[in-house]
Scaffold this active site. Structure first.
Site, PDB file in Angstrom:
ATOM      1  N   MET A  27      44.534 134.102  83.751  1.00 19.19           N
ATOM      2  CA  MET A  27      45.493 134.955  83.054  1.00 19.19           C
ATOM      3  C   MET A  27      45.172 136.400  83.394  1.00 19.19           C
ATOM      4  O   MET A  27      44.048 136.868  83.140  1.00 19.19           O
ATOM      5  CB  MET A  27      45.437 134.722  81.540  1.00 19.19           C
ATOM      6  N   GLN A  82      41.272 132.494  91.738  1.00 19.59           N
ATOM      7  CA  GLN A  82      42.671 132.164  91.991  1.00 19.59           C
ATOM      8  C   GLN A  82      43.297 133.257  92.860  1.00 19.59           C
ATOM      9  O   GLN A  82      43.189 134.443  92.557  1.00 19.59           O
ATOM     10  CB  GLN A  82      43.497 132.026  90.721  1.00 19.59           C
ATOM     11  N   CYS A 113      53.724 132.067  88.834  1.00 18.17           N
ATOM     12  CA  CYS A 113      54.060 133.333  88.200  1.00 18.17           C
ATOM     13  C   CYS A 113      55.564 133.463  87.992  1.00 18.17           C
ATOM     14  O   CYS A 113      56.322 133.436  88.959  1.00 18.17           O
ATOM     15  CB  CYS A 113      53.547 134.497  89.047  1.00 18.17           C
ATOM     16  N   GLY A 216      50.208 123.517  79.429  1.00 16.49           N
ATOM     17  CA  GLY A 216      51.357 123.851  78.596  1.00 16.49           C
ATOM     18  C   GLY A 216      51.244 123.279  77.198  1.00 16.49           C
ATOM     19  O   GLY A 216      51.126 122.065  77.023  1.00 16.49           O
ATOM     20  N   GLY A 239      45.499 127.794  78.623  1.00 16.93           N
ATOM     21  CA  GLY A 239      45.799 129.208  78.802  1.00 16.93           C
ATOM     22  C   GLY A 239      45.908 129.924  77.479  1.00 16.93           C
ATOM     23  O   GLY A 239      44.925 130.259  76.833  1.00 16.93           O
TER      24      GLY A 239
END
Length: 382
Positions: A27, A82, A113, A216, A239
């Site tokens: 993130m 990443q 993204c 998710g 996340g």
């Protein structure tokens, strides 16, 4: 707390065993070295903790800020970076640089993204729609990586009428990608609505050759266990659920190991973590004031659900020194228990936005003209 069968298979990312099969999602502006340190401490060092997203062009050009972002603490293993890129040659150069200079042990590529300023130039979650370009990037990255495992993180597609994840998963297998992570949302959803866990299950069936990780709507350890049971995925990527809650990784370890313990800190314990987080940021940046200023974005997440007045929240959001931050935290009712509902959604929840794409982008998934190098500038998200 729900427990998982002890016969849970190991998650292997190349030569690295990730047990329990839990990954910190990259993130931007969040998963820097200080935040990864906190998450690792709460997990006892178990799991995989990925750096925030690094643009390949900035890395190749040795941008000063980028070089700081790829710094890993000596205790981090494996070191996971990443990368985000739109040009196969530049991506290849960045991967080769990582290998030659021993900058990481694992490389993840971002195709998730959803930020309009990126997708309108053909980057991010828009890119997998152009199948040949995706294949070229993966092929170049794997060729340059040598023994380093390369994984990818992606979304379902641009919208429900233009899904890409099954094709992208098959291309990933064919090009030697080690594992794929799927965020069960489209670009159009951004972070709104509900993640489609059924898509994660379909991807697992579609690419049984490599591990599939689900991402998710994992707000608690129970959510992670439920995702694995319902989808058959090989691991989870966490996340927004850990924003202001780095101890969630301790809960995840306990859940996967079957101990069932869960951390519900009182506000005093939360305040201690907040002050440590700000301290680590200052040490990492090399400037206490800048570290506290960078920490401001985390304040609302840490205090979610606690009875803290709006005036005090505003004061905490403009602190500029550790002494000031610590003093204001001491003014709170620190004996407050962990609030009901604080385990729910946090972070960005916007959705149903029109997707910004280059002109004519959707006309032909095999016409790869129109991807701009500017798509690498100032990117974030996934």
């Amino acid at each position: 707390m729900t427990t998982l069968a002890p016969a849970l298979p190991l998650l292997r990312i190349g030569p690295h065993t990730v047990q329990p099969p839990v990954v910190l999602a990259p993130m931007a502006g969040i998963t820097n070295a200080p935040f990864r340190t906190l998450c690792r401490e709460f997990s006892g060092g178990k799991g995989l903790f990925v750096s925030e997203m690094i643009t390949t062009r900035a890395l190749v050009e040795r941008n000063e800020k980028t070089m700081q972002l790829i710094h890993f603490d000596a205790s981090e293993t494996p070191r996971s970076i990443q990368l985000y890129g739109v040009d196969p040659v530049t991506v290849g150069k960045a991967v080769r640089m990582i290998v030659d200079e021993d900058l990481a042990d694992h490389i993840d590529l971002n195709f998730g993204c959803p930020v309009p300023k990126v997708t309108r130039k053909g980057g991010g979650s828009a890119l997998p729609y152009k199948r040949p370009l995706l294949r070229a990037i993966l092929r170049e990255a794997v060729a340059e990586a040598g023994d380093l495992p390369v994984t990818i993180k992606m979304r379902k597609g641009i919208d429900d009428d233009h899904t890409t994840y099954l094709d992208a998963g098959r291309i990933a297998v064919e090009e030697g990608i080690t594992a794929v992570a799927l965020h069960g949302r489209t670009t159009a959803q951004h972070y709104g609505g509900t993640a489609d866990w059924d898509a994660i299950a379909r991807l697992k069936e579609h690419v049984p050759e490599i591990p599939v990780l689900g991402n998710g709507d994992i707000w608690s350890a129970d959510d992670a266990l439920r995702m694995m049971r319902e989808t058959g995925c090989d691991g989870v990527v966490v996340g927004r659920g850990c924003l202001g809650r780095p101890w969630l990784f301790g809960d995840l370890v306990s859940a996967f190991e079957g101990t069932g313990t869960r951390q519900e800190p009182v506000l005093r314990q939360v305040a201690d973590v907040m002050l440590r987080h700000a301290t680590l940021l200052g040490e990492w940046i090399g400037d206490e004031s800048r570290g506290v200023i960078d920490f401001r974005k985390h304040v609302a997440w840490y205090l979610k659900g606690f009875a803290v007045g709006s005036d005090m929240r505003r004061k905490l959001a403009v602190t500029s020194s550790l002494e000031e931050l610590g003093g204001q935290l001491q003014e709170l009712d620190l004996d407050q228990p962990w609030p009901d509902g604080a385990d729910g959604p946090r972070g960005r929840t916007s959705g149903n936005n029109r997707v910004a794409l280059p002109d004519g982008w959707l006309k032909d998934p095999y016409d790869c003209a129109g991807v701009s190098a500017d798509a690498e500038l100032d990117t974030s998200g996934g």
